[in-house]
Design a protein around this motif. Structure first.
Motif, short mmCIF file in Angstrom:
data_model
loop_
_atom_site.label_atom_id
_atom_site.label_comp_id
_atom_site.label_asym_id
_atom_site.label_seq_id
_atom_site.Cartn_x
_atom_site.Cartn_y
_atom_site.Cartn_z
N ARG A 173 0.84 -1.20 0.00
CA ARG A 173 0.00 0.00 0.00
C ARG A 173 0.89 1.27 0.00
O ARG A 173 0.67 2.20 -0.78
N THR A 174 1.91 1.27 0.85
CA THR A 174 2.83 2.42 0.91
C THR A 174 3.50 2.61 -0.45
O THR A 174 3.63 3.72 -0.96
N SER A 175 3.90 1.48 -1.03
CA SER A 175 4.56 1.51 -2.32
C SER A 175 3.64 2.08 -3.41
O SER A 175 4.06 2.87 -4.26
N ALA A 176 2.36 1.69 -3.36
CA ALA A 176 1.39 2.19 -4.36
C ALA A 176 1.15 3.68 -4.18
O ALA A 176 1.18 4.46 -5.14
N VAL A 177 0.91 4.10 -2.94
CA VAL A 177 0.60 5.52 -2.69
C VAL A 177 1.78 6.41 -3.06
O VAL A 177 1.61 7.48 -3.66
N LEU A 178 2.99 5.96 -2.72
CA LEU A 178 4.16 6.80 -2.98
C LEU A 178 4.80 6.52 -4.35
O LEU A 178 5.79 7.14 -4.72
N ASP A 179 4.21 5.57 -5.06
CA ASP A 179 4.63 5.27 -6.41
C ASP A 179 6.12 4.93 -6.52
O ASP A 179 6.85 5.50 -7.34
N THR A 180 6.58 4.05 -5.63
CA THR A 180 7.97 3.58 -5.71
C THR A 180 8.08 2.21 -5.05
O THR A 180 7.32 1.89 -4.13
N LYS A 181 9.06 1.42 -5.53
CA LYS A 181 9.29 0.11 -4.92
C LYS A 181 10.41 0.18 -3.89
O LYS A 181 10.61 -0.74 -3.12
N ALA A 182 11.12 1.31 -3.92
CA ALA A 182 12.29 1.44 -3.05
C ALA A 182 11.90 1.86 -1.64
O ALA A 182 12.02 3.02 -1.27
N ILE A 183 11.38 0.90 -0.87
CA ILE A 183 10.96 1.18 0.50
C ILE A 183 11.60 0.17 1.44
O ILE A 183 11.59 -1.03 1.16
N VAL A 184 12.18 0.66 2.51
CA VAL A 184 12.77 -0.24 3.50
C VAL A 184 11.84 -0.30 4.70
O VAL A 184 11.48 0.73 5.28
N ALA A 185 11.42 -1.52 5.06
CA ALA A 185 10.63 -1.69 6.29
C ALA A 185 11.61 -1.67 7.46
O ALA A 185 12.68 -2.28 7.39
N TYR A 186 11.25 -0.94 8.51
CA TYR A 186 12.19 -0.75 9.60
C TYR A 186 11.50 -0.88 10.95
O TYR A 186 10.29 -0.66 11.06
N SER A 187 12.29 -1.22 11.96
CA SER A 187 11.77 -1.15 13.34
C SER A 187 12.87 -0.62 14.25
O SER A 187 13.98 -1.16 14.28
N ALA A 188 12.55 0.43 14.96
CA ALA A 188 13.51 0.99 15.92
C ALA A 188 13.64 0.08 17.13
O ALA A 188 14.60 0.18 17.90
N VAL A 189 12.68 -0.82 17.32
CA VAL A 189 12.70 -1.73 18.46
C VAL A 189 13.60 -2.93 18.16
O VAL A 189 14.48 -3.28 18.95
N THR A 190 13.41 -3.56 17.00
CA THR A 190 14.20 -4.77 16.68
C THR A 190 15.42 -4.44 15.81
O THR A 190 16.28 -5.27 15.61
N ARG A 191 15.47 -3.26 15.27
CA ARG A 191 16.51 -2.80 14.33
C ARG A 191 16.46 -3.55 13.00
O ARG A 191 17.43 -3.53 12.23
N SER A 192 15.35 -4.20 12.71
CA SER A 192 15.25 -4.85 11.41
C SER A 192 15.23 -3.76 10.34
O SER A 192 14.58 -2.73 10.50
N GLY A 193 15.99 -3.98 9.28
CA GLY A 193 16.10 -2.98 8.22
C GLY A 193 17.36 -2.13 8.36
O GLY A 193 17.73 -1.40 7.44
N ALA A 194 18.04 -2.22 9.51
CA ALA A 194 19.20 -1.35 9.76
C ALA A 194 20.35 -1.61 8.78
O ALA A 194 20.97 -0.66 8.29
N ASP A 195 20.61 -2.89 8.47
CA ASP A 195 21.73 -3.19 7.58
C ASP A 195 21.54 -2.58 6.20
O ASP A 195 22.46 -1.99 5.63
N ARG A 196 20.32 -2.70 5.70
CA ARG A 196 20.03 -2.15 4.37
C ARG A 196 20.17 -0.64 4.34
O ARG A 196 20.70 -0.05 3.40
N LEU A 197 19.71 -0.04 5.41
CA LEU A 197 19.77 1.41 5.51
C LEU A 197 21.22 1.90 5.63
O LEU A 197 21.62 2.87 4.98
N TRP A 198 21.99 1.20 6.44
CA TRP A 198 23.41 1.58 6.59
C TRP A 198 24.15 1.45 5.26
O TRP A 198 25.03 2.25 4.95
N LYS A 199 23.81 0.43 4.49
CA LYS A 199 24.45 0.24 3.20
C LYS A 199 24.22 1.46 2.31
O LYS A 199 25.14 1.97 1.66
N GLU A 200 22.97 1.90 2.30
CA GLU A 200 22.60 3.07 1.50
C GLU A 200 23.34 4.32 2.00
O GLU A 200 23.87 5.10 1.21
#
Ligand code: GTP
Ligand code: MG
Length: 199
Positions: free
Chosen positions: A158-185
């Motif tokens: 849904r987020t991808s459709a509304v913002l018209d992009t596939k480049a979205i990283v799902a993240y959690s500040a609690v579990t830090r999931s998504g952190a590696d991908r973000l750091w790479k960028e």
């Protein structure tokens, strides 16, 4: 990314207060209360470095944090908080827009949305504004820990459709999931700028 140091340097309202050392900057932008400051803290592994709050409107200035003496994380106030005092609303636009539009040191904008909610018109406008100006950005949908994996998948598309992009990283500040991908960028943008980023 090994964090050797992360320090609050200063708050600014206008360009004469921005740092002048030319180090690259990564900006955290998004609606009020989406979790910008929490994302910044969790990436650095320093709780409470940028102030967070369950009440929208916690961050009211442009805050600069120096990381590993190499680059800055820039925490911006949130936009679109309907109940913000008139004075705050009047100043957010010019203050943040001037920073985003003119800052030569800005190498990446992290546009943050709350994965639980559909992005708003303001989020779309922000993304289109960055795109139109050729400013590199990445969309991060945070608070992923609050969703089941089915909901997460549905909300991501849904987020991808509304913002018209596939480049979205799902993240959690609690579990830090998504952190590696973000750091790479982040590190690739900083390196691209010519700075030496040691791991
Ligand atoms: P403003 O500075 O007011 O614009 O807010 P902000 O975007 O900086 O949000 P902040 O980081 O202060 O977080 C807002 C609230 O959301 C706080 O209560 C955080 O604890 C919570 N929060 C932020 N990120 C996450 C997350 O990934 N998971 C969970 N469960 N809560 C989060
Ligand atoms: Mg904040």
């Amino acid at each position: 990314m090994k964090i050797k140091s992360a320090n609050f340097i200063k708050s600014a309202t206008s360009p004469e207060h921005y740092p002048r050392d030319g180090r690259p900057e990564i900006a955290f932008i998004g609606r009020s209360n989406v979790g910008k400051s929490s994302l910044l803290n969790s990436l650095l592994g320093v709780r409470g470095l940028a102030r967070t709050s369950s009440t929208p409107g916690r961050t009211q200035l442009i805050n600069f944090f120096l990381v590993n003496d190499k680059f800055y994380f820039v925490d911006l106030p949130g936009y679109g908080y309907a109940r913000a005092p008139v004075e705050v609303k009047k100043h957010w636009g010019p203050m943040a827009e001037k920073y985003l539009a003119t800052r030569q040191d800005l190498v990446l904008s992290i546009v943050i949305t709350d994965l639980r909610h559909e992005p708003t018109e303001l989020d779309l406008l922000m993304k289109e504004w960055l795109e139109a100006r050729g400013k590199p950005f990445i969309i991060v949908a945070t608070k992923a820990d609050k969703l089941s994996s089915n909901q997460l998948r549905a909300n991501l598309s849904r987020t991808s459709a509304v913002l018209d992009t596939k480049a979205i990283v799902a993240y959690s500040a609690v579990t830090r999931s998504g952190a590696d991908r973000l750091w790479k960028e982040i590190t690739s943008r900083v390196a691209h700028r010519g700075a030496q980023v040691a791991d």
